[in-house]
Design a protein around this motif. Structure first.
Motif, PDB file in Angstrom:
ATOM      1  N   THR A   1      45.241 -21.170 -27.864  1.00 57.49           N
ATOM      2  CA  THR A   1      45.989 -21.829 -28.943  1.00 57.49           C
ATOM      3  C   THR A   1      46.666 -20.823 -29.870  1.00 57.49           C
ATOM      4  O   THR A   1      47.428 -21.220 -30.749  1.00 57.49           O
ATOM      5  N   LYS A   2      46.371 -19.520 -29.688  1.00 63.45           N
ATOM      6  CA  LYS A   2      46.943 -18.508 -30.576  1.00 63.45           C
ATOM      7  C   LYS A   2      47.574 -17.394 -29.748  1.00 63.45           C
ATOM      8  O   LYS A   2      47.122 -17.079 -28.642  1.00 63.45           O
ATOM      9  N   GLY A   3      48.609 -16.799 -30.306  1.00 63.14           N
ATOM     10  CA  GLY A   3      49.280 -15.689 -29.660  1.00 63.14           C
ATOM     11  C   GLY A   3      50.427 -15.222 -30.526  1.00 63.14           C
ATOM     12  O   GLY A   3      50.715 -15.797 -31.578  1.00 63.14           O
ATOM     13  N   ARG A   4      51.073 -14.137 -30.084  1.00 65.39           N
ATOM     14  CA  ARG A   4      52.229 -13.642 -30.847  1.00 65.39           C
ATOM     15  C   ARG A   4      53.237 -13.029 -29.902  1.00 65.39           C
ATOM     16  O   ARG A   4      52.935 -12.707 -28.741  1.00 65.39           O
ATOM     17  N   ALA A   5      54.444 -12.895 -30.416  1.00 62.15           N
ATOM     18  CA  ALA A   5      55.543 -12.380 -29.611  1.00 62.15           C
ATOM     19  C   ALA A   5      55.206 -11.006 -29.049  1.00 62.15           C
ATOM     20  O   ALA A   5      54.611 -10.165 -29.743  1.00 62.15           O
ATOM     21  N   GLY A   6      55.571 -10.790 -27.810  1.00 62.09           N
ATOM     22  CA  GLY A   6      55.327  -9.501 -27.171  1.00 62.09           C
ATOM     23  C   GLY A   6      54.145  -9.496 -26.217  1.00 62.09           C
ATOM     24  O   GLY A   6      54.029  -8.595 -25.382  1.00 62.09           O
ATOM     25  N   GLN A   7      53.273 -10.488 -26.324  1.00 63.95           N
ATOM     26  CA  GLN A   7      52.132 -10.547 -25.415  1.00 63.95           C
ATOM     27  C   GLN A   7      52.583 -11.049 -24.041  1.00 63.95           C
ATOM     28  O   GLN A   7      53.463 -11.892 -23.940  1.00 63.95           O
ATOM     29  N   ARG A   8      51.941 -10.522 -23.012  1.00 61.14           N
ATOM     30  CA  ARG A   8      52.271 -10.922 -21.638  1.00 61.14           C
ATOM     31  C   ARG A   8      50.983 -11.228 -20.877  1.00 61.14           C
ATOM     32  O   ARG A   8      50.004 -10.485 -20.962  1.00 61.14           O
ATOM     33  N   ILE A   9      51.001 -12.313 -20.162  1.00 61.83           N
ATOM     34  CA  ILE A   9      49.880 -12.697 -19.295  1.00 61.83           C
ATOM     35  C   ILE A   9      50.340 -12.468 -17.858  1.00 61.83           C
ATOM     36  O   ILE A   9      51.182 -13.213 -17.336  1.00 61.83           O
ATOM     37  N   VAL A  10      49.804 -11.436 -17.227  1.00 61.67           N
ATOM     38  CA  VAL A  10      50.214 -11.090 -15.875  1.00 61.67           C
ATOM     39  C   VAL A  10      49.323 -11.823 -14.873  1.00 61.67           C
ATOM     40  O   VAL A  10      48.097 -11.713 -14.917  1.00 61.67           O
ATOM     41  N   LEU A  11      49.949 -12.553 -13.985  1.00 61.77           N
ATOM     42  CA  LEU A  11      49.221 -13.306 -12.956  1.00 61.77           C
ATOM     43  C   LEU A  11      49.213 -12.548 -11.633  1.00 61.77           C
ATOM     44  O   LEU A  11      48.194 -12.467 -10.954  1.00 61.77           O
ATOM     45  N   ASN A  12      50.356 -12.028 -11.254  1.00 63.99           N
ATOM     46  CA  ASN A  12      50.497 -11.151 -10.086  1.00 63.99           C
ATOM     47  C   ASN A  12      51.834 -10.434 -10.216  1.00 63.99           C
ATOM     48  O   ASN A  12      52.495 -10.524 -11.263  1.00 63.99           O
ATOM     49  N   LYS A  13      52.264  -9.756  -9.182  1.00 67.30           N
ATOM     50  CA  LYS A  13      53.467  -8.945  -9.276  1.00 67.30           C
ATOM     51  C   LYS A  13      54.727  -9.770  -9.502  1.00 67.30           C
ATOM     52  O   LYS A  13      55.705  -9.272 -10.069  1.00 67.30           O
ATOM     53  N   THR A  14      54.722 -11.015  -9.057  1.00 71.57           N
ATOM     54  CA  THR A  14      55.938 -11.831  -9.142  1.00 71.57           C
ATOM     55  C   THR A  14      55.796 -13.033 -10.085  1.00 71.57           C
ATOM     56  O   THR A  14      56.717 -13.832 -10.204  1.00 71.57           O
ATOM     57  N   GLN A  15      54.650 -13.164 -10.736  1.00 72.51           N
ATOM     58  CA  GLN A  15      54.439 -14.281 -11.650  1.00 72.51           C
ATOM     59  C   GLN A  15      53.759 -13.782 -12.926  1.00 72.51           C
ATOM     60  O   GLN A  15      52.712 -13.131 -12.866  1.00 72.51           O
ATOM     61  N   TRP A  16      54.330 -14.099 -14.064  1.00 71.36           N
ATOM     62  CA  TRP A  16      53.752 -13.727 -15.341  1.00 71.36           C
ATOM     63  C   TRP A  16      54.285 -14.639 -16.446  1.00 71.36           C
ATOM     64  O   TRP A  16      55.239 -15.377 -16.246  1.00 71.36           O
TER      65      TRP A  16
END
Length: 736
Positions: free
Chosen positions: A584-599
């Motif tokens: 429910t919380k986050g801020r600009a610039g954060q990235r959630i990497v799932l795999n090489k082609t999905q994030w």
């Protein structure tokens, strides 16, 4: 070949199901049908005639469903869709959902119309048989919004109803019911007055009404769930169990004597009971089979359960071919088939009563797993005491109902007996429920797997298989095996949906947002989950959608903000489903990497301000990346938020996305021209449902279309899937 009628019924049902699944008109079969009929008069063998009869049955099933659809689309009500008009109708039935919510089943010149009426009514059963007039706009019921989920429109078709309406008032033009309507009104009047006068706890009263009459509208939801999870919910739908109890008492009363008078009297009792239960499919099937048994005994005719079952199925599907698509029909006939095929084998190891219970439980378990997404490992054990107590409650309740119908007085100690028996059944069922310890949620197996499983089970346990196998006459099993393989192949193609290939799905949750993302490694993510304070979206919409599409775990459930129509559904889902992480919380610039082609990139906010009054200003903005295709998830941001985003990412291509989730359900205060020029989407999806806010705005829709952006709405198209074909985007929708 024995039980030819069963084969004929199966082929006719197969024709109906085939026509529904492939959604084609089959009038071209008429010449072929005439050719088959003509061939019966030719000099051919009996076996050839029988196989042509099976082909004729299949074609008849196809034509039955096509004719039903043709009649619905060329009737008076179809012409009135969306047009306010004055209609005259005869009321054939009334359902009370609560004090100010009624469903009126109406007959309009031979067509059925389901009318919703949201006002209080006194003695609503007296409306049956009346001719009423009202002003309304006829509509078609909304089909399932998401793939493989419950289809309300199809459910109504199983009740021979193709159209719905909402009426604010009506006038009784004539109160001159037919003889059958008078009987129905009398029986339902006695039924409702009996329930009113019973001095029992309200929870127990709702349970008793469900057991005796199959009406579960007043049954508490928690009690129903306990019976469902224990595999004992069948006692709440009047079926062969209830009718069988009455028949068992009848047989004990008359012994081996043949009495036409007693037979006629018992048939009258069954007719009264059938009317009191509104002649559901399970009741119709059970009473039909019992009547055949009675007539067979009276006329010294041999009775075969499978043939009688086939005759009942044919009568039902000829009257309404869509009945085949209903769970009531499927479970009712599947239970009896399980008894026919499994009981003879199980009786070699168990007593007859236990073998019956095991046969039904085993026969229905795969179907329940597929259709209702749970398995109970305590069902067989729990059914023993529950069914025993029901065998006492049903005759006591029916005797009390008949006594009250004649005298309008409660049978002495009736309330105490029913209250005691009902309370005991509820408590013993709750004991076995053990807070869900012995029942488990399961994902729906593939339809082709269910067809293969049932095909193999019924084939191997059949009498023909055992005989041919012992004689090593395997050639004679080719027709049955071939039919089974053909149905498995057909069910595989029918079960497949384009959404299986979609990487991003905009789920239909009504007035709210929900985006489902699939990862290559099988993980699943949700962005927002809709929500409604009066309806549990998480448990009743999201959970079925996930389970029926083979998803047992959600890796991440992220909410753009905490408004009800975005966050509540996720919170509700986390309480009844395996959600690994709730964000429910986050801020600009954060990235959630799932795999090489999905994030996933979080583009906004720069910092969340807990003191802000407008939750939309704290809304998380996500950008989904999947194999070169991007989707911008905007929550409920306003034009002010859009300007801030454009300013922050000015001079970059960060905001540019292939797919735009239109902000705030298409509100006129979002989706500015400046923002659209920065995003440059090719597809825009508006997640919206029925609302009083004017969403989506026609101004927004027109703005999107002028810019050449394809627009999809979940209230019209249902779920919207994004299929990525090597960088080329293909859109699939549930309903359009």
């Amino acid at each position: 070949m024995r039980r030819k009628l069963l084969s004929i019924a199966i082929l006719m049902i197969a024709g109906i199901v085939t026509t529904e699944w492939i959604d084609l008109q089959v009038w071209w079969l008429l010449p072929f049908l005439c050719l088959i009929l003509f061939s019966f008069f030719c000099n051919i063998s009996k076996q050839q005639k029988f196989f042509r009869c099976l082909l004729l049955s299949f074609c008849t099933g196809c034509l039955l469903l096509s004719y039903t659809n043709y009649s619905a689309e060329h009737g008076q009500l179809f012409q009135q869709i969306g047009k306010p008009s004055v209609l005259s109708a005869t009321v054939t039935g009334v359902e009370q959902l609560d004090e100010e919510n009624y469903k009126l089943h109406c007959n309009v010149d031979g067509e059925r119309l389901l009318c919703s009426y949201y006002h209080s009514m006194n003695e609503y059963w007296n409306l049956i048989g009346c001719e009423i007039t009202f002003t309304t706009a006829v509509a078609r019921p909304k089909p399932a919004g998401n793939p493989r989920t419950f289809d309300y429109a199809l459910y109504l078709k199983t009740k021979k109803t193709f159209f719905t309406a909402v009426i604010d008032g009506y006038q009784v033009a004539a109160n001159d019911p037919s003889f059958t309507d008078k009987i129905k009104r009398f029986i339902l009047t006695k039924r409702e007055k009996l329930m009113e006068q019973l001095r029992v706890d309200s929870a127990v009263k709702g349970f008793i009404k469900g057991v005796l009459f199959g009406d579960t509208d007043s049954l508490e939801e928690d009690i129903y769930k306990e019976f469902q999870k224990n595999g004992t919910a069948h006692i709440l739908a009047v079926s062969g169990l209830h009718v069988g109890i009455l028949y068992g008492l009848y047989r004990k009363a008359i012994g081996r004597r043949k009495s036409p008078f007693m037979t006629g009297l018992f048939c009258l009792l069954l007719a009264i009971y059938g009317t009191a239960t509104l002649w559901s499919i399970s009741v119709t099937r059970a009473i039909f089979l019992i009547v055949l048994i009675l007539l067979g005994n009276l006329w010294d005719r041999r009775y075969d359960t499978a043939t009688a079952l086939a005759a009942a199925a044919l009568l039902i599907v000829i009257d309404n071919p869509y009945a085949v698509m209903g769970a009531s029909f499927q479970m009712s006939f599947l239970a009896v088939l399980s008894l026919i095929f499994f009981s003879p084998l199980l009786e070699k190891k168990f007593c007859s009563t236990l073998s019956v219970m095991i046969s039904v439980q085993l026969g229905l378990m795969p179907y329940i797993a597929y259709n209702f997404n749970y398995i109970s490992f305590i069902g067989i054990l729990c059914n023993i005491p529950v069914v025993f107590m029901i065998s006492l409650l049903v005759p006591v309740g029916i005797a009390g109902f008949l006594w009250f119908s004649i005298t309008e007085q409660l049978f002495p100690l009736l309330s105490d007996c029913l209250n005691g028996l009902g309370t005991f059944v509820i408590e013993i069922n709750r004991f076995f429920a053990a807070d869900g310890m012995f029942s488990f949620d399961v994902v729906s197996p593939p339809l082709w797997g269910i067809c293969l499983l049932y095909g193999l089970i019924f084939l191997i346990s059949s009498e023909h298989f055992r005989i041919y196998f012992k004689r090593k006459a395997f050639r004679l099993l080719i027709p049955q095996t071939g039919f089974m393989i053909l149905m498995v192949i057909f069910s595989f193609s029918a079960w497949f949906t384009p959404f299986d290939r979609a990487a991003i799905i905009f789920v239909d949750v009504g007035q709210g947002d929900c985006i489902h993302m699939k990862c290559d490694d099988g993980r699943n993510l949700l962005f927002d989950g809709g929500g409604n304070r009066n309806y549990n979206i998480g448990e009743k919409t999201l959970k079925p959608y996930l389970l029926k599409n083979g998803i047992g775990t959600v890796e991440l459930a992220a909410a753009t903000h905490l408004h009800t129509d975005h966050y509540l559904g996720l919170r509700q889902l986390s309480e009844c489903f395996d959600v690994k992480r709730l964000l429910t919380k986050g801020r600009a610039g954060q990235r959630i990497v799932l795999n090489k082609t999905q994030w996933i990139d979080i583009l906004w906010p720069e910092e969340q301000n807990p003191d802000v009054d407008d939750e939309n200003l704290n809304s998380l903005i996500f950008k989904i990346h999947s194999h070169g295709v991007s989707a911008l998830i905007t929550g409920d941001i306003t034009e002010e938020g859009e300007r801030a985003l454009v300013e922050k990412y000015k001079g970059t291509t960060v905001l540019q996305s292939d797919i735009l989730k239109v902000a705030h359900h298409g509100s006129p205060y979002s989706t500015s021209d400046t923002f659209l020029d920065a995003v440059k989407p090719t597809v825009a999806v508006i997640s919206v449902g029925k609302n009083n806010y004017g969403h989506p705005s026609n101004v927004v829709i027109e703005k999107l279309r002028k810019k050449g952006i394809m627009v999809f709405r979940t209230d019209q198209s249902g779920a919207v899937g994004i299929i990525n074909r090597k960088g080329n985007i293909t859109i699939c929708t549930k309903n359009q």
